[in-house]
Design a protein around this motif. Structure first.
Motif, PDB file in Angstrom:
ATOM      1  N   GLN A  13     -32.147  -5.432-111.234  1.00  0.00           N
ATOM      2  CA  GLN A  13     -32.952  -4.277-110.854  1.00  0.00           C
ATOM      3  C   GLN A  13     -32.324  -2.988-111.361  1.00  0.00           C
ATOM      4  O   GLN A  13     -33.014  -2.100-111.850  1.00  0.00           O
ATOM      5  N   SER A  14     -31.004  -2.869-111.249  1.00  0.00           N
ATOM      6  CA  SER A  14     -30.298  -1.726-111.813  1.00  0.00           C
ATOM      7  C   SER A  14     -29.949  -2.056-113.262  1.00  0.00           C
ATOM      8  O   SER A  14     -29.361  -3.114-113.517  1.00  0.00           O
TER       9      SER A  14
ATOM     10  N   SER B 232     -32.543   7.675-120.322  1.00  0.00           N
ATOM     11  CA  SER B 232     -32.978   7.771-118.923  1.00  0.00           C
ATOM     12  C   SER B 232     -32.858   6.397-118.268  1.00  0.00           C
ATOM     13  O   SER B 232     -32.637   5.374-118.946  1.00  0.00           O
ATOM     14  N   GLY B 233     -33.031   6.352-116.944  1.00  0.00           N
ATOM     15  CA  GLY B 233     -32.963   5.070-116.237  1.00  0.00           C
ATOM     16  C   GLY B 233     -34.020   4.093-116.720  1.00  0.00           C
ATOM     17  O   GLY B 233     -33.755   2.896-116.890  1.00  0.00           O
ATOM     18  N   GLY B 234     -35.245   4.598-116.954  1.00  0.00           N
ATOM     19  CA  GLY B 234     -36.314   3.732-117.440  1.00  0.00           C
ATOM     20  C   GLY B 234     -36.037   3.192-118.829  1.00  0.00           C
ATOM     21  O   GLY B 234     -36.334   2.038-119.136  1.00  0.00           O
TER      22      GLY B 234
ATOM     23  N   GLN C  20     -33.457   0.461-118.640  1.00  0.00           N
ATOM     24  CA  GLN C  20     -34.066  -0.766-118.130  1.00  0.00           C
ATOM     25  C   GLN C  20     -34.834  -1.491-119.236  1.00  0.00           C
ATOM     26  O   GLN C  20     -34.809  -2.723-119.322  1.00  0.00           O
TER      27      GLN C  20
ATOM     28  N   HIS D 200     -38.481   1.053-112.988  1.00  0.00           N
ATOM     29  CA  HIS D 200     -38.035   2.389-113.409  1.00  0.00           C
ATOM     30  C   HIS D 200     -39.008   3.072-114.359  1.00  0.00           C
ATOM     31  O   HIS D 200     -38.731   4.179-114.820  1.00  0.00           O
TER      32      HIS D 200
ATOM     33  N   ARG E 260     -45.683   1.161-117.260  1.00  0.00           N
ATOM     34  CA  ARG E 260     -45.617  -0.093-116.504  1.00  0.00           C
ATOM     35  C   ARG E 260     -46.850  -0.949-116.761  1.00  0.00           C
ATOM     36  O   ARG E 260     -46.748  -2.165-116.922  1.00  0.00           O
TER      37      ARG E 260
END
Length: 273
Positions: free
Chosen positions: A6-7, A68-70, A73, A96, A102
């Motif tokens: 997930q992270s 970025s976080g997205g 991911q 994310h 998505r």
């Protein structure tokens, strides 16, 4: 097996290109990676195809700290895809991303899974994501597996009142009721009806309720309705203007009502009530 956490879990000292290539060459020795001048050999076009699928082409030479976080991911997802495993374990792989991305990735991953005929075990709290992607869904709550079935089975015939509320947006309306039988006595029931099955009708039909809230949406909004004893939610056309405090009348088809035992929460056979 390829695992996506997930992270985002990516190698911070490697570029996006190198992170992706690492997935394609899982037998490569990670301790010697940075001492090599060239990346592991990836089948022609596969890395570029994965980068294009995940919208990473312009980021291939960046390091994770610049993402970025997205984006991180998506790099982790691309690395898992390039491994071509027998089984993917994906823990909220789209959590994310922004809504549009998505939706696009969901559609692409669904098509990719069909082409490669591989198995995806996908953990998500997004019921819409689960209903759209899954061949089979397992609904878990507090560590317990409540029901396993197809998307249609889970949505249309939830095994318990808890499943009924966990799957579907908004959650199913649950109304306490008592079934009176001259021989068997009283039976405590929970009646369930989805907001999509509640209709606003003209008097004298239906049950009168008061509008206590409204959320605009397309193609339908959500109206929150109440009486002195019951509160429920109804999907209403977006062009229907409802004032707070206004009185409306509602009804639903008897065939759309779900019946649950109020004590155990278990689904009751069709015809009860």
């Amino acid at each position: 097996v390829a695992m996506l956490f997930q992270s985002p879990a990516v190698y911070p000292h490697l570029t996006v290109r190198q992170n992706l290539a690492f997935g394609a060459k899982s037998t490569y020795n990670p301790f010697n990676w940075w001492s090599r001048r060239s990346d592991p050999q990836v089948p022609a076009g596969e890395l570029e195809s994965a980068a294009r699928l995940l919208d990473l082409e312009r980021l291939l030479n960046r390091k994770p700290a610049e993402l970025s976080g997205g984006e991180r991911q998506r790099v982790a997802l691309g690395r898992a895809l390039l491994r071509r495993p027998a089984v993917f374990l994906l823990d909220e792989p789209l959590a994310h991303g922004d809504p549009l991305r998505r939706l696009q990735l969901r559609r692409e991953l669904w098509a990719l899974q069909r082409r490669q005929q591989t198995t995806l075990i996908w953990v998500t709290h997004d019921h819409g994501e689960a209903l759209a992607m899954a061949d089979r869904i397992g609904v878990m709550d507090a560590g317990r597996l409540l029901q396993v079935g197809s998307s249609r089975e889970i949505y249309e015939t939830p095994a318990t009142s808890r499943v009924a509320q966990l799957v579907g947006q908004p959650p199913m309306n649950l109304i306490a009721a008592d079934l009176l039988d001259a021989k068997a006595g009283s039976e405590a029931l929970m009646l369930g009806v989805r907001a999509q099955d509640v209709r606003i009708v003209a008097a004298p039909r239906g049950i009168e309720m008061r509008v206590t809230g409204y959320e605009f949406g397309e193609p339908s909004g959500l109206a929150y309705l109440s009486t002195d004893r019951v509160e429920l939610c109804a999907c209403v056309p977006s062009d229907l203007h409802l004032e707070l405090g206004a009185k409306v009348r509602i009804e639903w088809e008897k065939a759309k009502v779900h019946h649950f035992d109020r004590r155990t929460g278990k689904r009751l056979p069709v015809g009860v009530g």
